[in-house]
Design a protein around this motif. Structure first.
Motif, short mmCIF file in Angstrom:
data_model
loop_
_atom_site.label_atom_id
_atom_site.label_comp_id
_atom_site.label_asym_id
_atom_site.label_seq_id
_atom_site.Cartn_x
_atom_site.Cartn_y
_atom_site.Cartn_z
N ASP A 195 0.81 -1.22 0.00
CA ASP A 195 0.00 0.00 0.00
C ASP A 195 0.84 1.28 0.00
OD1 ASP A 195 0.92 -0.06 2.61
OD2 ASP A 195 -1.06 0.19 3.54
N ARG A 196 2.16 1.11 -0.15
CA ARG A 196 3.04 2.29 -0.20
C ARG A 196 4.20 1.99 -1.13
NH1 ARG A 196 5.69 3.44 4.98
NH2 ARG A 196 5.39 1.23 5.43
N ILE A 217 -6.13 -1.33 -1.12
CA ILE A 217 -6.71 0.01 -1.16
C ILE A 217 -7.64 0.20 0.04
CG2 ILE A 217 -6.53 0.24 -3.68
CD1 ILE A 217 -9.58 -0.28 -3.72
N ASN A 218 -7.74 1.44 0.47
CA ASN A 218 -8.54 1.73 1.66
C ASN A 218 -9.94 2.19 1.26
OD1 ASN A 218 -9.69 3.26 3.93
ND2 ASN A 218 -7.74 2.79 4.89
N ILE A 219 -10.94 1.38 1.64
CA ILE A 219 -12.33 1.73 1.29
C ILE A 219 -13.19 1.86 2.54
CG2 ILE A 219 -12.26 0.67 -1.00
CD1 ILE A 219 -13.72 -1.79 0.26
N ARG A 263 -13.29 3.40 6.86
CA ARG A 263 -12.66 4.06 8.00
C ARG A 263 -12.14 3.07 9.02
NH1 ARG A 263 -17.37 7.72 9.84
NH2 ARG A 263 -18.35 5.95 8.82
N VAL A 271 -3.82 2.18 0.34
CA VAL A 271 -3.64 3.42 -0.40
C VAL A 271 -5.04 3.95 -0.75
CG1 VAL A 271 -3.44 2.15 -2.61
CG2 VAL A 271 -2.50 4.45 -2.42
N ALA A 272 -5.18 5.26 -0.80
CA ALA A 272 -6.46 5.85 -1.21
C ALA A 272 -6.79 5.38 -2.63
CB ALA A 272 -6.38 7.38 -1.16
N PRO A 273 -8.04 5.01 -2.90
CA PRO A 273 -8.39 4.49 -4.24
C PRO A 273 -7.93 5.42 -5.36
CG PRO A 273 -10.25 4.20 -2.74
CD PRO A 273 -9.21 4.96 -1.97
N ALA A 274 -8.02 6.72 -5.14
CA ALA A 274 -7.64 7.67 -6.20
C ALA A 274 -6.14 7.61 -6.50
CB ALA A 274 -8.02 9.09 -5.79
N ASP A 275 -5.35 7.20 -5.51
CA ASP A 275 -3.89 7.17 -5.69
C ASP A 275 -3.38 5.81 -6.18
OD1 ASP A 275 -3.88 9.75 -4.75
OD2 ASP A 275 -3.46 9.16 -2.67
N GLU A 325 -16.53 0.89 -4.80
CA GLU A 325 -15.35 1.75 -4.91
C GLU A 325 -14.11 0.89 -5.22
OE1 GLU A 325 -14.69 4.12 -1.42
OE2 GLU A 325 -13.46 5.56 -2.53
#
Ligand SMILES: *Cc1c(COP(=O)(O)O)cnc(C)c1O
Length: 231
Positions: A111-112, A136-138, A140, A146-150, A188
């Motif tokens: 994730d990084r 990916i983080n979907i 809380r 990682v944020a889906p957008a990234d 998502e």
């Protein structure tokens, strides 16, 4: 109180083999209901905190894929195991990259950039290549991912610069009984999967695999529904 190992949820079939067979039948039914071919969905048994004997029994019953969260625990339980695909689903720490590469065939939780690079370095050192998924983080409820957008940019960078085989995405659904928010989160993940590319969308656990199948999951990670309560 004495804890019993592998106690099934009440009402579920009692043997491990029976629980795996029931799970497979339920997956097939849900896949058909979603207009999907059950053969496109891989069942991964998450055996963390289960004894090696349970793992052997599950493989004997036909389980082809197993997952663990800790490299050390896994390396002890995996000694002389019959052939099976081994998935790492715990948090990747750079200082564990060599142990992960040595012990597993697939890592689901990059994730990084930093940890992706650590896995790539360990692969070059060991002359071994793992299939990899971006976590990916979907939700809380999930500390990692990682944020889906990234995700698409991270995938591109790891593929181009590190030659990592990023084969899709993995995500943990929100801890809720609200089915609509589960479906929304998995949606998502499915959209991120489309942008990242690859063959694998790893979503769905014991409590939310039906929603995951409806949202296009190609890989379910099932622990308690197969192995019972963890030790
Ligand atoms: C423990 C775990 C699972 C399995 O969870 P169950 O709810 O027992 O099916 C799946 N994925 C990950 C990443 C896990 O840590």
């Amino acid at each position: 109180m004495k804890l019993e190992v592998g106690v099934p949820p009440s009402g579920a079939p009692s043997s491990l083999a029976a629980r795996i067979a029931t799970m497979r039948a339920n997956i097939a039914e849900a896949a058909h209901a979603a207009g999907r071919d059950p053969a496109t969905i891989t069942l991964v048994g998450v055996s963390k905190k289960q004894p090696r004997a349970a793992l052997l029994e599950a493989i004997e019953a036909g389980l082809t894929d197993i997952a663990e969260n800790y490299a050390h625990e896994a390396s002890e339980k995996f000694v002389a195991l019959p052939p099976v695909r081994k998935h790492f689903v715990g948090h990747v720490q750079s200082n564990k990259a060599k142990a992960i590469v040595d012990t597993f065939d697939l890592v689901q939780t990059i994730d990084r950039l930093e940890t992706g690079r650590a896995i790539a370095r360990a692969q070059r050192l060991r002359g071994k290549r793992l299939r990899a998924l971006l976590q990916i983080n979907i939700s809380r409820d999930d500390r990692f991912g990682v944020a889906p957008a990234d995700a698409p940019a991270l995938a591109a960078q790891l593929r181009d610069e590190e030659d990592l085989e990023i084969d899709g995405v993995m995500a943990i659904g929100p801890l809720t009984n609200d089915r609509a928010s589960i479906v929304s989160a998995f949606g998502e993940a499915a959209r991120a999967f489309e942008r990242v590319g690859g063959t694998t969308l790893s979503i769905g656990m014991s409590g939310d695999w039906r929603e995951a199948i409806a949202c296009g999951s190609t890989m379910l990670r099932i622990g308690t529904a197969i192995f019972g309560t963890r030790i």
